[in-house]
Every structure is written in C-alpha cells, then in structure tokens.
Motif scaffolding. Sequence first.
Motif, short mmCIF file in Angstrom:
data_model
loop_
_atom_site.label_atom_id
_atom_site.label_comp_id
_atom_site.label_asym_id
_atom_site.label_seq_id
_atom_site.Cartn_x
_atom_site.Cartn_y
_atom_site.Cartn_z
N ALA A 84 0.70 -1.46 -0.16
CA ALA A 84 -0.09 -0.08 -0.12
C ALA A 84 0.88 1.40 -0.02
O ALA A 84 0.44 2.16 -0.66
CB ALA A 84 -0.97 0.03 1.13
N PHE A 85 2.03 1.32 0.80
CA PHE A 85 2.70 2.25 0.96
C PHE A 85 3.55 2.75 -0.36
O PHE A 85 3.68 3.79 -0.89
CB PHE A 85 3.58 2.40 2.04
CG PHE A 85 4.46 3.50 2.34
CD1 PHE A 85 4.21 4.97 2.00
CD2 PHE A 85 5.82 3.44 2.90
CE1 PHE A 85 4.97 5.83 2.33
CE2 PHE A 85 6.63 4.21 3.11
CZ PHE A 85 6.39 5.53 2.81
N VAL A 86 4.51 1.71 -0.60
CA VAL A 86 5.47 1.80 -1.63
C VAL A 86 5.08 1.47 -3.32
O VAL A 86 5.03 2.37 -4.15
CB VAL A 86 6.72 1.16 -1.43
CG1 VAL A 86 7.99 1.39 -2.48
CG2 VAL A 86 7.30 1.64 0.06
N PHE A 87 4.69 0.19 -3.35
CA PHE A 87 4.52 -0.35 -4.52
C PHE A 87 3.24 -0.04 -5.23
O PHE A 87 3.15 -0.19 -6.58
CB PHE A 87 4.84 -1.95 -4.55
CG PHE A 87 6.16 -2.39 -4.00
CD1 PHE A 87 7.34 -1.90 -4.75
CD2 PHE A 87 6.24 -2.97 -2.75
CE1 PHE A 87 8.38 -2.34 -4.17
CE2 PHE A 87 7.51 -3.04 -2.30
CZ PHE A 87 8.39 -2.78 -3.10
N VAL A 88 2.19 0.27 -4.63
CA VAL A 88 0.93 0.38 -5.26
C VAL A 88 0.29 1.61 -5.21
O VAL A 88 0.29 2.30 -6.42
CB VAL A 88 -0.11 -0.58 -4.60
CG1 VAL A 88 -1.41 -0.46 -4.98
CG2 VAL A 88 0.24 -1.94 -4.79
N PHE A 89 0.29 2.44 -4.12
CA PHE A 89 -0.44 3.45 -3.97
C PHE A 89 0.32 4.99 -3.60
O PHE A 89 0.51 5.67 -4.35
CB PHE A 89 -1.67 3.29 -3.26
CG PHE A 89 -2.73 4.50 -3.36
CD1 PHE A 89 -3.35 5.04 -4.64
CD2 PHE A 89 -2.87 5.50 -2.33
CE1 PHE A 89 -4.32 6.07 -4.48
CE2 PHE A 89 -3.67 6.38 -2.20
CZ PHE A 89 -4.43 6.61 -3.43
N SER A 90 0.72 4.90 -2.46
CA SER A 90 0.84 6.07 -1.70
C SER A 90 2.05 6.82 -2.11
O SER A 90 1.90 8.04 -2.51
CB SER A 90 1.09 6.06 -0.25
OG SER A 90 -0.09 5.90 0.66
N TRP A 91 3.02 6.09 -2.65
CA TRP A 91 4.02 6.79 -3.25
C TRP A 91 4.18 7.36 -4.35
O TRP A 91 4.84 8.24 -4.76
CB TRP A 91 5.60 5.77 -2.98
CG TRP A 91 6.84 6.14 -3.39
CD1 TRP A 91 7.60 6.43 -4.32
CD2 TRP A 91 7.68 7.21 -2.33
NE1 TRP A 91 8.80 7.04 -4.20
CE2 TRP A 91 8.75 7.63 -3.20
CE3 TRP A 91 7.72 7.64 -0.93
CZ2 TRP A 91 9.95 8.30 -2.43
CZ3 TRP A 91 8.54 8.26 -0.49
CH2 TRP A 91 9.67 8.59 -1.16
N ASN A 92 3.37 6.70 -5.18
CA ASN A 92 3.27 7.19 -6.37
C ASN A 92 2.03 7.82 -6.98
O ASN A 92 2.06 8.12 -8.10
CB ASN A 92 3.21 5.79 -7.42
CG ASN A 92 4.39 4.80 -7.31
OD1 ASN A 92 5.59 5.45 -7.22
ND2 ASN A 92 4.17 3.59 -7.18
#
Length: 289
Positions: A214-222
């Motif tokens: 949820a944080f890095v690879f899918v949503f928040s960071w991007n």
Amino acid sequence: MSATVTPASRPPLAPGARGRRKWSWLRGTAIALVTLVFALPLVWMFAAAFKTNVQVTDPSVGLWFRPTLDNFRSIVEAGQIVRSLGNSLLVGAVSTVLSAVIAVPAAWAVGRFGMHRTGSLVLVARIVPAISLLVPWYYLFAQMGLVGSYTVLVLSHMFVSVPLIMWVMISFFAGLPVELEEAARTDGLSAFGAFWRISLPLAAPGTATASLLAFVFVFSWNNFMFALVFADDRTQTVPVTLFNFISYASTDWGGLMAAATLITVPVLIAAVVGQKYLVAGLTAGATKG
C-alpha cells in the motif's frame, strides 16, 4: 603391438531431453527480452539524470558521455524536491499505519466469521474509480477548510489503502488454523483477545507485506491525482513536483530525470531487499492451515 582406443560415442539425446533443452533456451530468451524492455527506460532515465539538457535531447549522445551532478545539485538547492520527499514519506507512513489499524482487525473478522457480504463490499470499494470521487470530495473538504492540508491527503490515501490491506489480509487470516484461537478462548480469552495475542502475531508477515504494498509499490508513493487536487505548494508530494518540471515553453529534462531518479532508487532498493519477504507474505495465507 599397441591397441588403439576409440572414444565412446555420446548417446543421442532422448526426444524429451531435446524438448526440455529447447524450451529452456526459449524461456531464457523470452526472460532476457522482457528484462531488456523493462530495464531500458530505467537505464535511460538514470543516464539522463547525469546529462545536460542539450545532451538529453541529442540522439547522438548515448551512454558514453562525461557525467555531471549539476542536475542533482540544482534540484536539491531549490529545496522543493526535498520538501516533497518529506511530504510523501509523512503522508504515506501516516495513511498506511492508520489503514492497517483499521483494516487488519476488519480482515480478521471477515476471514474468521465468514462475512462474505462485507468482503464483497470491500472488493467493490477497491475497484471504484477514485477519480469519480474527486469532485464531491473536493467540495466536502473545501467546506471543512481541509484542502491543502496533510489531513485531506491522508484521508484520501486511506480510501485506497484500507481496502487494499483488508483484501490481502482476509485470505491470510482465513488460512490461519482456527484451533489456535479456540484453544486460547478455552483458556479464558475473549474473541478479540485471541485475535490480539494469537492471530495478530502470526499475521505479522502478511501485515508487513500488505502495508508495504500500500505504501510503496501500489499507491501512496506514486499517487498523483489526489495530491494534484488536494495539496498546495506546502504539502505537495513528489509526483506533483515531478510534474512541475514540465512547462508550456520548455521542459527541464535534466532536472526531471534527476528528480525521478531520487524517488525511484528507494523503491528499487525496497523491492530488491524485500522481495523474499513480499513473496513469503503473499503466499503465507495459502500455505497455512
């Protein structure tokens, strides 16, 4: 009189062995081609980050050039990319932690008590296009005076992070042996006590995996859309900062590639370091029980 020794002839490969060798060669070639296709844009981006704007737009300049750190120096001195990195870390971390606090107990309840309708609602919330909510959200948050604050960014990210973490964790809790909780309840624990002391520690790898996704690879960071609409100059995150390098008259390609490199390297490091744990966490729910 000396005897001549002739080397033994190698037996021909069986048809099955020849087929396996051919398939192995084709598979290796396909993997190499796919890796090359996906790696070339990253290699070009990393190389362009150390070029001048003239070299970036010059097709004759390939991978052999004199590198420069001026692009990194200029974006760091400007300060916006550093502030945006901090904003992304803050919003992503807070929204992921709050989402896990809500989603993990909810996923345990759905997976343990067979609440299939609730699970279906979670899936529906997961696939609803977030862009369809931007206008009503903006009106609501503007009336509350929250537009431009970290609060609205955290809440908007949680709309996607909560269903994602819950969706991953439902199957994980469903795969845990129910006998462990039954034994704990026999010893006097309540249902929530059995979850807190038994199931939650066992679900730690799955929780870490879902949170990292949820944080890095899918949503928040991007995420770009929510930050573009709800953030201002003080709270904007890195995707919006990257977009600001593109203007109507010209594009700072060197600065854009340098900034993109800065926000990509942490994700690549996390992917390499956490690959084993991500695979183990995603498959643990299917192998327990």
